[in-house]
Design an enzyme around this catalytic site. Sequence first.
Site, mmCIF file in Angstrom:
data_model
loop_
_atom_site.group_PDB
_atom_site.id
_atom_site.type_symbol
_atom_site.label_atom_id
_atom_site.label_comp_id
_atom_site.label_asym_id
_atom_site.label_seq_id
_atom_site.Cartn_x
_atom_site.Cartn_y
_atom_site.Cartn_z
ATOM 1 N N ASP A 167 -2.739 7.622 -9.567
ATOM 2 C CA ASP A 167 -3.735 7.426 -8.490
ATOM 3 C C ASP A 167 -3.564 8.334 -7.268
ATOM 4 O OD1 ASP A 167 -4.307 5.414 -10.271
ATOM 5 O OD2 ASP A 167 -4.281 3.787 -8.828
ATOM 6 N N LYS A 211 -9.258 3.481 -14.747
ATOM 7 C CA LYS A 211 -9.021 2.035 -14.776
ATOM 8 C C LYS A 211 -9.771 1.382 -13.639
ATOM 9 C CE LYS A 211 -4.802 2.811 -12.114
ATOM 10 N NZ LYS A 211 -5.025 1.987 -10.922
ATOM 11 N N CYS A 261 0.271 0.166 -7.943
ATOM 12 C CA CYS A 261 -0.065 0.771 -9.238
ATOM 13 C C CYS A 261 1.128 1.415 -9.924
ATOM 14 C CB CYS A 261 -1.223 1.739 -9.064
ATOM 15 S SG CYS A 261 -2.738 0.845 -8.668
HETATM 16 C C1 VGL Z 1 -4.029 0.504 -5.783
HETATM 17 C C2 VGL Z 1 -4.637 -1.305 -4.527
HETATM 18 C C3 VGL Z 1 -5.867 -1.362 -5.128
HETATM 19 C C4 VGL Z 1 -2.975 1.522 -6.100
HETATM 20 C C5 VGL Z 1 -5.257 0.473 -6.410
HETATM 21 O O1 VGL Z 1 -3.320 2.611 -6.613
HETATM 22 O O2 VGL Z 1 -1.789 1.242 -5.847
HETATM 23 N N1 VGL Z 1 -3.730 -0.405 -4.847
HETATM 24 N N2 VGL Z 1 -6.167 -0.461 -6.075
#
Ligand code: VGL
Length: 224
Positions: free
Chosen positions: A24, A126, A171
């Site tokens: 991410d 995702k 994540c």
């Molecule tokens: C994430 C919160 C919500 C992350 C993704 O990538 O850690 N955190 N969605």
Amino acid sequence: MDFENLMIEKDISLFHDDALIIVDMQNDFIPGGSLPVEGGDEIVEGINSIAEIFTKSYASIVLTQDWHPKEHLSFASNHPGMRPGDEYQTEAIGPVLWSDHCVQNTNGSEFHEDLKKEYAHAIIRKGYHPEIDSYSGFIEYDKKSETGLAGYLKSLNVKRIFICGLALDYCCFATAMDGVDFGFKVYFIVDLTKGIDIPSGNISNALESMVNKGIIFVMKKSFE
Ligand code: VGL
Ligand code: ZN
């Protein structure tokens, strides 16, 4: 549990059946984005150089990408009266609600412009089911909906996975823990990740859970 207490494995040789999972590294998680992780921009360059080292070893490289529709139920904005950070728990959403982030086809869901995406062999998205949240690169928060990452890695005969990216305590943590459950030997690159720490103490709890799970901690210099 603090970073100083972690045992770091100092010398890693890579093989073609290893995989780097870059979690991410998207604009919304970088300072200036809608769900910023402090220092998120500081790890981009290090991730690029690790990706180059994996490439030279013919190892696999996968990017994960949080990829939400705007009506996603992890967004506080889709629950009248709720605010980002509020606790919220169902079988598929939780433990808190978030600000709108990583909405499909927006600049916020794009990878950081300096991230060398050309090293990646695959991009696993995702969080595209509106009613299910997603942290792990392997399986969504309902613990039923797989992303395909485990099957992808297994079809390449990958045995060890190395995790870096954002956010440490969401994540990256979820991907590491599920990686063990899916049968991989999991390594966590501690200086190529940054955490959110919501609620406070979350980073420390995540580190402790990973130690207890048998996850191995490494640093960027372990590969050099
Ligand atoms: C994430 C919160 C919500 C992350 C993704 O990538 O850690 N955190 N969605
Ligand atoms: Zn998300």
